[in-house]
Design a protein around this motif. Structure first.
Motif, PDB file in Angstrom:
ATOM      1  N   MET A 177      -7.627   9.946   7.877  1.00  0.00           N
ATOM      2  CA  MET A 177      -7.186  10.969   6.940  1.00  0.00           C
ATOM      3  C   MET A 177      -8.228  11.247   5.860  1.00  0.00           C
ATOM      4  O   MET A 177      -8.524  12.415   5.558  1.00  0.00           O
ATOM      5  CB  MET A 177      -5.865  10.531   6.304  1.00  0.00           C
ATOM      6  N   ILE A 178      -8.819  10.196   5.271  1.00  0.00           N
ATOM      7  CA  ILE A 178      -9.763  10.418   4.178  1.00  0.00           C
ATOM      8  C   ILE A 178     -11.064  11.025   4.706  1.00  0.00           C
ATOM      9  O   ILE A 178     -11.727  11.806   4.015  1.00  0.00           O
ATOM     10  CB  ILE A 178     -10.024   9.117   3.394  1.00  0.00           C
ATOM     11  N   ARG A 179     -11.427  10.711   5.934  1.00  0.00           N
ATOM     12  CA  ARG A 179     -12.601  11.350   6.544  1.00  0.00           C
ATOM     13  C   ARG A 179     -12.357  12.845   6.711  1.00  0.00           C
ATOM     14  O   ARG A 179     -13.253  13.660   6.471  1.00  0.00           O
ATOM     15  CB  ARG A 179     -12.907  10.702   7.889  1.00  0.00           C
ATOM     16  N   LYS A 180     -11.141  13.240   7.121  1.00  0.00           N
ATOM     17  CA  LYS A 180     -10.814  14.656   7.270  1.00  0.00           C
ATOM     18  C   LYS A 180     -10.890  15.386   5.931  1.00  0.00           C
ATOM     19  O   LYS A 180     -11.335  16.538   5.868  1.00  0.00           O
ATOM     20  CB  LYS A 180      -9.418  14.810   7.859  1.00  0.00           C
ATOM     21  N   VAL A 181     -10.442  14.730   4.867  1.00  0.00           N
ATOM     22  CA  VAL A 181     -10.512  15.351   3.541  1.00  0.00           C
ATOM     23  C   VAL A 181     -11.956  15.644   3.172  1.00  0.00           C
ATOM     24  O   VAL A 181     -12.300  16.745   2.721  1.00  0.00           O
ATOM     25  CB  VAL A 181      -9.855  14.444   2.482  1.00  0.00           C
ATOM     26  N   ALA A 182     -12.823  14.661   3.361  1.00  0.00           N
ATOM     27  CA  ALA A 182     -14.235  14.837   3.011  1.00  0.00           C
ATOM     28  C   ALA A 182     -14.871  15.956   3.838  1.00  0.00           C
ATOM     29  O   ALA A 182     -15.620  16.787   3.308  1.00  0.00           O
ATOM     30  CB  ALA A 182     -14.983  13.525   3.217  1.00  0.00           C
ATOM     31  N   LEU A 183     -14.569  15.994   5.124  1.00  0.00           N
ATOM     32  CA  LEU A 183     -15.155  17.015   5.983  1.00  0.00           C
ATOM     33  C   LEU A 183     -14.651  18.403   5.609  1.00  0.00           C
ATOM     34  O   LEU A 183     -15.428  19.372   5.571  1.00  0.00           O
ATOM     35  CB  LEU A 183     -14.825  16.711   7.442  1.00  0.00           C
ATOM     36  N   SER A 184     -13.374  18.529   5.305  1.00  0.00           N
ATOM     37  CA  SER A 184     -12.826  19.831   4.913  1.00  0.00           C
ATOM     38  C   SER A 184     -13.491  20.351   3.652  1.00  0.00           C
ATOM     39  O   SER A 184     -13.809  21.544   3.544  1.00  0.00           O
ATOM     40  CB  SER A 184     -11.312  19.717   4.707  1.00  0.00           C
TER      41      SER A 184
END
Length: 251
Positions: free
Chosen positions: A173-180
């Motif tokens: 989840m936190i990786r997706k936030v950073a990528l977004s």
């Protein structure tokens, strides 16, 4: 004399149609409320209108779950979120896009902060503290970079406990936030004001399975049906004839 049938005033109104790739998308307030709202809250006309305009303006297909309208209770404000896949599709359509890297930030067993690709870490020996991402564009020598803290984005329920997705898959989840965030900074014209599920306060897992769009014919404006007024209410037309003039006779 003719009148319009009352059926002309019934049926869904404000139908909006647009194309997303090869797909024709048809939206209306009735369609959105019947098929596309997540949660038990009642969405307002303004919230529905904003969602329709966003999908049309940004060319998002909500039936393929590229966009969601979420409202859990009547007291909350509806949230519009976009899937991470939709973010990546928009980036990949740009000729300037040159790939990305993303991963997590951990406090490792040696007591050091470490930036690691992917999402793997040892929960019993390492602490997850954040996520990072870099997006590359061909016209720039440096990438767009985003570093985000886990504490700022971890999803919680109303009682303060961590929700299901963040509890079971916090690294993902936190990786997706950073990528977004990195994608939005790299492509502001395409992704401005769009936010993913992981960035918003989404308390329940969203259904990501595509749904079939309702038949277009069900949501078109009905044609006006005209019918004759009953004969007893039709006034006869007045006629006029020239009076007959008799010629005088001369004896």
């Amino acid at each position: 004399m003719q009148v319009q049938n009352n059926l002309a005033n019934r049926g869904p109104k404000n139908v909006t149609q647009f194309k997303v790739g090869n797909d024709d998308v048809t939206l209306s307030p009735d369609i959105v409320r019947s098929y596309l709202v997540s949660g038990n809250g009642r969405v307002t006309d303004q919230e529905v209108t904003f969602f329709i305009h966003l999908c049309r303006g940004m060319r998002l297909n909500p039936f393929l779950k590229e966009a969601y309208l979420i409202k859990y209770s009547d007291k909350q404000v509806a949230q519009t979120v976009v899937s991470k896949e939709a973010f990546l599709k928009r980036a990949e359509h740009s000729e300037e896009f040159d790939g990305y890297d993303a991963g997590i930030i951990i406090f490792n067993s040696e007591g050091q902060i470490e930036y690691r690709r992917g999402t793997f870490y040892m929960k019993n020996r390492e602490e997850l503290v954040g996520g990072w991402a870099e997006v590359y564009k061909k016209n720039r020598s440096r990438p767009y970079r985003s570093d985000v803290s886990l504490d700022e984005y971890i999803g919680r329920k109303n009682d303060g406990t961590v929700n299901g997705m963040w509890s079971s898959k916090p690294a993902t989840m936190i990786r997706k936030v950073a990528l977004s965030q990195a994608l939005r900074e790299a492509f502001p014209d395409d992704l401005s004001q769009l936010y993913t599920e992981e960035e918003m306060e989404v308390n329940e897992p969203l259904n990501v399975a595509p749904i079939q769009q309702p038949p277009v014919e069900m949501y078109q404006e009905p044609q006006q049906i005209q019918e004759q007024v009953p004969q007893q209410f039709v006034q006869p037309e007045e006629t006029y004839s020239e009076p007959v003039m008799e010629r005088p006779s001369f004896v």
